[in-house]
Write a protein that holds these residues in place. Sequence first.
Motif, PDB file in Angstrom:
ATOM      1  N   ASP A   3       0.836  -1.190   0.000  1.00 28.40           N
ATOM      2  CA  ASP A   3       0.000   0.000   0.000  1.00 28.40           C
ATOM      3  C   ASP A   3       0.875   1.244   0.000  1.00 28.40           C
ATOM      4  O   ASP A   3       1.985   1.248   0.505  1.00 28.40           O
ATOM      5  CB  ASP A   3      -0.899   0.012   1.233  1.00 28.40           C
ATOM      6  N   THR A   4       0.334   2.320  -0.548  1.00 26.40           N
ATOM      7  CA  THR A   4       1.037   3.597  -0.595  1.00 26.40           C
ATOM      8  C   THR A   4       0.455   4.540   0.440  1.00 26.40           C
ATOM      9  O   THR A   4      -0.760   4.610   0.617  1.00 26.40           O
ATOM     10  CB  THR A   4       0.920   4.220  -1.999  1.00 26.40           C
ATOM     11  N   VAL A   5       1.332   5.263   1.135  1.00 25.20           N
ATOM     12  CA  VAL A   5       0.897   6.320   2.041  1.00 25.20           C
ATOM     13  C   VAL A   5       1.674   7.590   1.722  1.00 25.20           C
ATOM     14  O   VAL A   5       2.814   7.539   1.265  1.00 25.20           O
ATOM     15  CB  VAL A   5       1.089   5.958   3.529  1.00 25.20           C
ATOM     16  N   VAL A   6       1.038   8.725   1.965  1.00 20.81           N
ATOM     17  CA  VAL A   6       1.701  10.017   1.872  1.00 20.81           C
ATOM     18  C   VAL A   6       2.068  10.435   3.293  1.00 20.81           C
ATOM     19  O   VAL A   6       1.203  10.484   4.168  1.00 20.81           O
ATOM     20  CB  VAL A   6       0.785  11.079   1.230  1.00 20.81           C
ATOM     21  N   VAL A   7       3.342  10.684   3.518  1.00 25.64           N
ATOM     22  CA  VAL A   7       3.812  11.140   4.823  1.00 25.64           C
ATOM     23  C   VAL A   7       4.116  12.629   4.744  1.00 25.64           C
ATOM     24  O   VAL A   7       4.925  13.061   3.908  1.00 25.64           O
ATOM     25  CB  VAL A   7       5.074  10.374   5.270  1.00 25.64           C
ATOM     26  N   ILE A   8       3.448  13.426   5.574  1.00 20.89           N
ATOM     27  CA  ILE A   8       3.790  14.844   5.670  1.00 20.89           C
ATOM     28  C   ILE A   8       5.103  14.931   6.426  1.00 20.89           C
ATOM     29  O   ILE A   8       5.184  14.595   7.610  1.00 20.89           O
ATOM     30  CB  ILE A   8       2.677  15.645   6.374  1.00 20.89           C
ATOM     31  N   TYR A   9       6.131  15.365   5.715  1.00 22.60           N
ATOM     32  CA  TYR A   9       7.499  15.276   6.220  1.00 22.60           C
ATOM     33  C   TYR A   9       8.110  16.665   6.301  1.00 22.60           C
ATOM     34  O   TYR A   9       8.485  17.258   5.300  1.00 22.60           O
ATOM     35  CB  TYR A   9       8.317  14.379   5.282  1.00 22.60           C
ATOM     36  N   SER A  10       8.199  17.197   7.517  1.00 21.79           N
ATOM     37  CA  SER A  10       8.725  18.549   7.700  1.00 21.79           C
ATOM     38  C   SER A  10      10.242  18.590   7.669  1.00 21.79           C
ATOM     39  O   SER A  10      10.839  19.614   7.345  1.00 21.79           O
ATOM     40  CB  SER A  10       8.239  19.120   9.034  1.00 21.79           C
ATOM     41  N   GLY A  11      10.865  17.483   8.047  1.00 25.79           N
ATOM     42  CA  GLY A  11      12.315  17.468   8.238  1.00 25.79           C
ATOM     43  C   GLY A  11      12.691  17.468   9.713  1.00 25.79           C
ATOM     44  O   GLY A  11      13.865  17.393  10.063  1.00 25.79           O
ATOM     45  N   ARG A  39      10.265  30.347   9.628  1.00 27.41           N
ATOM     46  CA  ARG A  39      11.631  30.856   9.773  1.00 27.41           C
ATOM     47  C   ARG A  39      12.640  29.711   9.921  1.00 27.41           C
ATOM     48  O   ARG A  39      13.817  29.881   9.623  1.00 27.41           O
ATOM     49  CB  ARG A  39      11.728  31.830  10.944  1.00 27.41           C
ATOM     50  N   HIS A  40      12.175  28.542  10.355  1.00 24.47           N
ATOM     51  CA  HIS A  40      13.060  27.382  10.453  1.00 24.47           C
ATOM     52  C   HIS A  40      13.011  26.559   9.157  1.00 24.47           C
ATOM     53  O   HIS A  40      12.883  25.338   9.166  1.00 24.47           O
ATOM     54  CB  HIS A  40      12.718  26.532  11.675  1.00 24.47           C
ATOM     55  N   VAL A  41      13.162  27.266   8.032  1.00 25.28           N
ATOM     56  CA  VAL A  41      13.037  26.625   6.727  1.00 25.28           C
ATOM     57  C   VAL A  41      14.150  25.610   6.480  1.00 25.28           C
ATOM     58  O   VAL A  41      14.028  24.747   5.603  1.00 25.28           O
ATOM     59  CB  VAL A  41      13.001  27.704   5.612  1.00 25.28           C
ATOM     60  N   ARG A  42      15.218  25.652   7.262  1.00 20.18           N
ATOM     61  CA  ARG A  42      16.299  24.692   7.037  1.00 20.18           C
ATOM     62  C   ARG A  42      15.849  23.262   7.308  1.00 20.18           C
ATOM     63  O   ARG A  42      16.505  22.315   6.881  1.00 20.18           O
ATOM     64  CB  ARG A  42      17.535  25.030   7.867  1.00 20.18           C
ATOM     65  N   GLU A  43      14.703  23.073   7.991  1.00 18.22           N
ATOM     66  CA  GLU A  43      14.183  21.716   8.148  1.00 18.22           C
ATOM     67  C   GLU A  43      13.847  21.111   6.783  1.00 18.22           C
ATOM     68  O   GLU A  43      13.951  19.893   6.594  1.00 18.22           O
ATOM     69  CB  GLU A  43      12.951  21.702   9.061  1.00 18.22           C
ATOM     70  N   CYS A  46      16.826  19.381   5.327  1.00 20.56           N
ATOM     71  CA  CYS A  46      16.990  18.039   5.896  1.00 20.56           C
ATOM     72  C   CYS A  46      16.072  17.052   5.196  1.00 20.56           C
ATOM     73  O   CYS A  46      16.469  15.921   4.894  1.00 20.56           O
ATOM     74  CB  CYS A  46      16.688  18.059   7.390  1.00 20.56           C
ATOM     75  N   ALA A  47      14.835  17.464   4.955  1.00 18.23           N
ATOM     76  CA  ALA A  47      13.870  16.584   4.295  1.00 18.23           C
ATOM     77  C   ALA A  47      14.334  16.215   2.894  1.00 18.23           C
ATOM     78  O   ALA A  47      14.256  15.051   2.481  1.00 18.23           O
ATOM     79  CB  ALA A  47      12.498  17.260   4.246  1.00 18.23           C
ATOM     80  N   ARG A  48      14.837  17.199   2.158  1.00 20.60           N
ATOM     81  CA  ARG A  48      15.314  16.927   0.798  1.00 20.60           C
ATOM     82  C   ARG A  48      16.471  15.933   0.800  1.00 20.60           C
ATOM     83  O   ARG A  48      16.505  14.994  -0.007  1.00 20.60           O
ATOM     84  CB  ARG A  48      15.741  18.234   0.119  1.00 20.60           C
ATOM     85  N   ARG A  49      17.412  16.137   1.697  1.00 22.19           N
ATOM     86  CA  ARG A  49      18.572  15.237   1.755  1.00 22.19           C
ATOM     87  C   ARG A  49      18.152  13.817   2.099  1.00 22.19           C
ATOM     88  O   ARG A  49      18.639  12.850   1.489  1.00 22.19           O
ATOM     89  CB  ARG A  49      19.589  15.747   2.777  1.00 22.19           C
ATOM     90  N   GLU A  50      17.278  13.683   3.074  1.00 27.70           N
ATOM     91  CA  GLU A  50      16.874  12.348   3.514  1.00 27.70           C
ATOM     92  C   GLU A  50      16.131  11.602   2.414  1.00 27.70           C
ATOM     93  O   GLU A  50      16.408  10.431   2.147  1.00 27.70           O
ATOM     94  CB  GLU A  50      16.009  12.454   4.769  1.00 27.70           C
ATOM     95  N   CYS A  51      15.199  12.269   1.772  1.00 29.75           N
ATOM     96  CA  CYS A  51      14.429  11.617   0.716  1.00 29.75           C
ATOM     97  C   CYS A  51      15.303  11.282  -0.483  1.00 29.75           C
ATOM     98  O   CYS A  51      15.126  10.229  -1.107  1.00 29.75           O
ATOM     99  CB  CYS A  51      13.261  12.506   0.295  1.00 29.75           C
ATOM    100  N   SER A  52      16.246  12.147  -0.795  1.00 27.97           N
ATOM    101  CA  SER A  52      17.168  11.865  -1.887  1.00 27.97           C
ATOM    102  C   SER A  52      17.995  10.624  -1.584  1.00 27.97           C
ATOM    103  O   SER A  52      18.162   9.740  -2.438  1.00 27.97           O
ATOM    104  CB  SER A  52      18.088  13.067  -2.125  1.00 27.97           C
ATOM    105  N   TYR A 179      19.694  10.919  13.981  1.00 30.71           N
ATOM    106  CA  TYR A 179      18.937  12.165  14.028  1.00 30.71           C
ATOM    107  C   TYR A 179      19.765  13.403  13.697  1.00 30.71           C
ATOM    108  O   TYR A 179      19.289  14.525  13.878  1.00 30.71           O
ATOM    109  CB  TYR A 179      18.276  12.313  15.401  1.00 30.71           C
ATOM    110  N   SER A 180      20.964  13.207  13.198  1.00 29.43           N
ATOM    111  CA  SER A 180      21.780  14.365  12.830  1.00 29.43           C
ATOM    112  C   SER A 180      21.226  15.072  11.600  1.00 29.43           C
ATOM    113  O   SER A 180      21.518  16.251  11.376  1.00 29.43           O
ATOM    114  CB  SER A 180      23.231  13.940  12.584  1.00 29.43           C
ATOM    115  N   ASN A 181      20.426  14.369  10.782  1.00 28.38           N
ATOM    116  CA  ASN A 181      19.824  14.993   9.608  1.00 28.38           C
ATOM    117  C   ASN A 181      18.365  15.364   9.877  1.00 28.38           C
ATOM    118  O   ASN A 181      17.475  15.091   9.092  1.00 28.38           O
ATOM    119  CB  ASN A 181      19.914  14.077   8.381  1.00 28.38           C
ATOM    120  N   THR A 182      18.141  15.978  11.030  1.00 30.15           N
ATOM    121  CA  THR A 182      16.826  16.529  11.364  1.00 30.15           C
ATOM    122  C   THR A 182      17.040  17.929  11.931  1.00 30.15           C
ATOM    123  O   THR A 182      18.138  18.265  12.384  1.00 30.15           O
ATOM    124  CB  THR A 182      16.090  15.667  12.409  1.00 30.15           C
ATOM    125  N   TRP A 183      15.990  18.721  11.893  1.00 30.04           N
ATOM    126  CA  TRP A 183      16.078  20.074  12.463  1.00 30.04           C
ATOM    127  C   TRP A 183      14.787  20.357  13.198  1.00 30.04           C
ATOM    128  O   TRP A 183      13.698  20.161  12.663  1.00 30.04           O
ATOM    129  CB  TRP A 183      16.299  21.127  11.376  1.00 30.04           C
TER     130      TRP A 183
END
Length: 221
Positions: A3-11, A39-43, A46-52, A179-183
């Motif tokens: 099954d497919t799920v969509v995860v809302i992923y902030s980072g 303002r904490h857009v750097r999260e 993190c999301a982009r790096r992890e998904c990549s 958890y080093s790639n989270t913000w």
Amino acid sequence: MTDTVVVIYSGGMDSFTLLHLARARGYNVHALSFDYGQRHVRELECARRECSGLAIPHKVIDIRALAGVMAGSALTDNLAVPEGHYAEESMKATVVPNRNMILLSLATGYAVTAGAVAVWYGAHGGDHAIYPDCRPEFVEKMDAVCRVANYEPVGIDAPFMGSDKGAILAEGVKMGLDYSNTWTCYNGREKACGRCGSCVERLEAFANNGLSDPLPYEEAS
């Protein structure tokens, strides 16, 4: 086929754990992030790096044009980010008006498009005191609406609804997550501030699990 799920992923660390939990349970995961002018857009970085790194389909939706109807929060406006614990009244300044209803609505549309059976998001027990859109009654009603809003029913799931941040971290530790790639910090500076509600709760979670947070903090400098 899974099954497919969509995860809302902030980072952040909660949605990071949620993303990996969905994968561990055998779901085909599509990650969805939102740029709402936080303002904490750097999260989002993190999301982009992890998904990549995981080769997970990842969309980032820019909804900054909605700023005029989601105004008045310390996370998006030129207001001081309050310091202290989430249980304190001052943390209400971090509420973004109707944020999760808007994000879940958009995520449900994406779920229909992607053929997903559900949208997962990281609301948890520690959020209940401050955030109305992270409480069980909100999740129950959004689930009911999203199951009838389209020809294809989409569930709204918050697997951590009964957990605090310490329990979420413990779940991630069992999965061997880094958890080093989270913000988490609400301030988008080079180091986490260690004083905002998000930082305080994160540091408590690591301490309660007998661990050190891998992120650098201003307080330690």
